[in-house]
Write a protein that holds these residues in place. Structure first.
Motif, PDB file in Angstrom:
ATOM      1  N   HIS A  31       9.265 -31.569 -16.978  1.00 60.91           N
ATOM      2  CA  HIS A  31      10.268 -30.509 -17.065  1.00 60.91           C
ATOM      3  C   HIS A  31       9.647 -29.362 -17.856  1.00 60.91           C
ATOM      4  O   HIS A  31       9.500 -29.440 -19.077  1.00 60.91           O
ATOM      5  N   ASN A  32       9.251 -28.342 -17.123  1.00 64.18           N
ATOM      6  CA  ASN A  32       8.551 -27.210 -17.741  1.00 64.18           C
ATOM      7  C   ASN A  32       8.854 -25.953 -16.925  1.00 64.18           C
ATOM      8  O   ASN A  32       9.693 -25.994 -16.012  1.00 64.18           O
ATOM      9  N   ASP A  33       8.157 -24.870 -17.219  1.00 64.61           N
ATOM     10  CA  ASP A  33       8.480 -23.624 -16.499  1.00 64.61           C
ATOM     11  C   ASP A  33       8.161 -23.718 -15.002  1.00 64.61           C
ATOM     12  O   ASP A  33       8.859 -23.137 -14.170  1.00 64.61           O
ATOM     13  N   TRP A  34       7.147 -24.494 -14.650  1.00 66.76           N
ATOM     14  CA  TRP A  34       6.839 -24.640 -13.223  1.00 66.76           C
ATOM     15  C   TRP A  34       7.919 -25.431 -12.492  1.00 66.76           C
ATOM     16  O   TRP A  34       8.351 -25.046 -11.411  1.00 66.76           O
ATOM     17  N   SER A  35       8.359 -26.536 -13.078  1.00 69.42           N
ATOM     18  CA  SER A  35       9.372 -27.341 -12.381  1.00 69.42           C
ATOM     19  C   SER A  35      10.648 -26.512 -12.175  1.00 69.42           C
ATOM     20  O   SER A  35      11.315 -26.622 -11.146  1.00 69.42           O
ATOM     21  N   ILE A 106       4.862 -32.948 -25.216  1.00 67.53           N
ATOM     22  CA  ILE A 106       4.469 -33.099 -26.622  1.00 67.53           C
ATOM     23  C   ILE A 106       5.370 -32.263 -27.543  1.00 67.53           C
ATOM     24  O   ILE A 106       5.700 -32.689 -28.639  1.00 67.53           O
ATOM     25  N   GLU A 107       5.737 -31.083 -27.071  1.00 69.78           N
ATOM     26  CA  GLU A 107       6.553 -30.186 -27.914  1.00 69.78           C
ATOM     27  C   GLU A 107       7.744 -29.684 -27.097  1.00 69.78           C
ATOM     28  O   GLU A 107       7.804 -28.513 -26.731  1.00 69.78           O
ATOM     29  N   ILE A 146       9.709 -25.099 -21.703  1.00 74.57           N
ATOM     30  CA  ILE A 146      10.777 -24.148 -21.353  1.00 74.57           C
ATOM     31  C   ILE A 146      11.025 -23.141 -22.485  1.00 74.57           C
ATOM     32  O   ILE A 146      11.166 -21.939 -22.245  1.00 74.57           O
ATOM     33  N   TRP A 147      11.077 -23.647 -23.729  1.00 71.19           N
ATOM     34  CA  TRP A 147      11.372 -22.729 -24.850  1.00 71.19           C
ATOM     35  C   TRP A 147      10.365 -21.592 -24.920  1.00 71.19           C
ATOM     36  O   TRP A 147      10.692 -20.452 -25.220  1.00 71.19           O
ATOM     37  N   LEU A 148       9.108 -21.919 -24.585  1.00 69.60           N
ATOM     38  CA  LEU A 148       8.067 -20.902 -24.662  1.00 69.60           C
ATOM     39  C   LEU A 148       8.158 -19.929 -23.484  1.00 69.60           C
ATOM     40  O   LEU A 148       7.963 -18.719 -23.629  1.00 69.60           O
ATOM     41  N   SER A 149       8.476 -20.483 -22.310  1.00 71.06           N
ATOM     42  CA  SER A 149       8.553 -19.587 -21.148  1.00 71.06           C
ATOM     43  C   SER A 149       9.728 -18.619 -21.317  1.00 71.06           C
ATOM     44  O   SER A 149       9.671 -17.476 -20.864  1.00 71.06           O
ATOM     45  N   LYS A 150      10.790 -19.077 -21.990  1.00 77.49           N
ATOM     46  CA  LYS A 150      11.926 -18.172 -22.255  1.00 77.49           C
ATOM     47  C   LYS A 150      11.503 -17.003 -23.144  1.00 77.49           C
ATOM     48  O   LYS A 150      12.131 -15.949 -23.151  1.00 77.49           O
TER      49      LYS A 150
END
Ligand code: FCB
Length: 423
Positions: A31-35, A106-107, A146-150
């Motif tokens: 679960h990240n910016d790509w997904s 990890i984060e 996600i937090w970073l991509s935001k």
């Protein structure tokens, strides 16, 4: 008498042989910016396939019209099946393996590091060590939490700070098991595809963003380089660099030559310059040979192409390696491969590229390893699952692994540390 003789071409002792993967492309359930981007764009990508690919590709790979193809989902379930996959790599004679750590695991929240997830990667490293494979660990293979991509991902001024803090945490935990760290995978691919042509997330076409990301990623590498060395002075640190072989379309055209100079500068050299003095080794990720016309389209001969239509041009890797001599550093080929679903070109592709690498070594290049892309078929970013890069075929229904014929050919090379061909 038959004049043809079989010549054995030995690689330097201790040469590393293996294959590469990346977390998002093989692990599953990230679960990240790509997904997130996949969820929003899958249908559009399926609809666009008809105009993007040639008829033969559309006929051969009808999955490209299905939106499911564009969702990474459980991918190869490598997160759970890594032992089985490493058993295969070992059986194939690999003595090294490149993989990446998924930052979003990890984060998952800013500043909150998940020790359990680190434990997973520790097990991965132990599994590789037990099988006699040298790990090459990539810290960032394009996906962001996600937090970073935001906050804008690599466009954010603090990207380098966040990245090096994450790198420090990972390296503190795992340094005993890792000698080779790769900070970033192909920064220029992200710069080109996300901020120049705007086809990847965040789909921006913006010169200022592009320059900003250039700077932030270079700084991220530089900071992380320092952090890793503080924790692990003997570690070897580099970044994974995609290097295309550029030639002028018309060798006598001054303008075409200028086009080559510009492309070479922004594509191959600028990032190396911005990170000067902060590499313990150099890398080559070779996929493209581009004949450039000034202000025109790329025109290649394309005598043979992969399933993606990418020209197969083994000689290019030789010129690229030669071009790196001036840096006077060891070189690892951290990616080279092709999409070839019926496995009709892969064995020759590998052998031919290795032939040219061998030649460069004979002429003095310090190449120390080769990682085929990829060990497994996997999720090829905005193209999804249809391009088949693996030495090992994946049945995405059953998750069954099937070793392709070419993988056995490559295995012979890995085991004998040599290529041989008729001359
Ligand atoms: C490289 C990427 C890798 C894979 C191959 C085909 O540019 O690093 O993840 O997608 O291309």
């Amino acid at each position: 008498m038959d004049k043809k003789t079989k010549k054995e071409l030995k690689f330097p002792e201790g040469f590393l042989w293996g294959a590469a993967t990346s977390a998002h492309q093989v692990e599953g359930n990230n679960h990240n910016d790509w997904s997130e981007w996949e969820r929003v764009n899958a249908e559009r990508l399926a609809k666009e396939a008809g105009s993007k690919w040639e008829k033969w590709q559309q006929d051969k790979f009808s999955e490209m019209f299905n939106s499911e193809n564009y969702i990474s989902g459980r991918a190869c379930d490598h997160y759970n099946r890594y032992e089985e996959d490493f058993d295969i790599a070992k059986e194939l004679g690999h003595n090294a393996h490149r993989f990446s750590i998924e930052w979003s695991r990890i984060e998952p929240e800013e500043g909150k590091f998940d020790e359990k997830k680190i434990e997973h990667y520790r097990k991965i490293l132990q599994a590789l060590r037990e099988r006699g494979m040298e790990p090459f660990v990539t810290l960032w293979h394009w996906t962001n939490p996600i937090w970073l991509s935001k906050m804008g991902g690599p466009e954010n001024k603090k990207f380098a700070f966040y990245f090096s803090r994450y790198a420090r945490f990972v390296v503190e935990q795992l340094s005993g098991l890792v000698d080779f760290w790769i900070t970033l995978n192909e920064p220029t691919s992200v710069i080109a595809n996300s901020y120049m042509s705007g086809v990847w997330l965040p789909q921006k076409k913006n010169l200022l963003s592009m320059l900003r990301v250039y700077k932030n990623l270079a700084r991220a590498h530089n900071y992380a380089y320092g952090e890793i060395h503080k924790i692990s002075p003997k570690a070897k640190v580099g970044f994974a660099n995609i290097l295309a072989f550029y030639e002028p379309y018309n060798k006598n055209s001054a303008l075409d030559k200028i086009a080559v100079k510009i492309a070479k500068y922004f594509g191959n050299e600028k990032f190396l310059n911005l990170t000067k003095g902060k590499h313990d080794f150099l890398t080559v990720q070779y996929y493209f040979h581009n004949k450039l016309k000034f202000l025109g389209r790329i025109k290649n001969e394309n005598k043979t192409v992969s399933d993606l239509g990418w020209e197969i041009y083994p000689e290019g890797i030789y010129h690229i390696i030669k071009g790196l001599r001036k840096y006077n550093l060891p070189i690892y080929i951290t990616e080279n491969g092709l999409a070839d679903a019926d496995d009709s070109r892969r064995a020759k592709f590998i052998k031919d590229h290795l032939g040219w690498i061998y030649r460069a070594i004979q002429e003095g290049a310090d190449v120390r390893g080769y990682f085929y892309w990829s060990l497994l078929d996997n999720f090829e970013w905005d193209k999804g699952f249809w391009p088949r890069f693996g030495l090992v075929e994946i049945d995405y229904e059953t998750m069954e692994r099937k070793i392709r014929k070419s993988a056995w050919e490559y295995a012979k090379i890995c085991r004998r540390n040599e290529i041989n061909f008729i001359n």
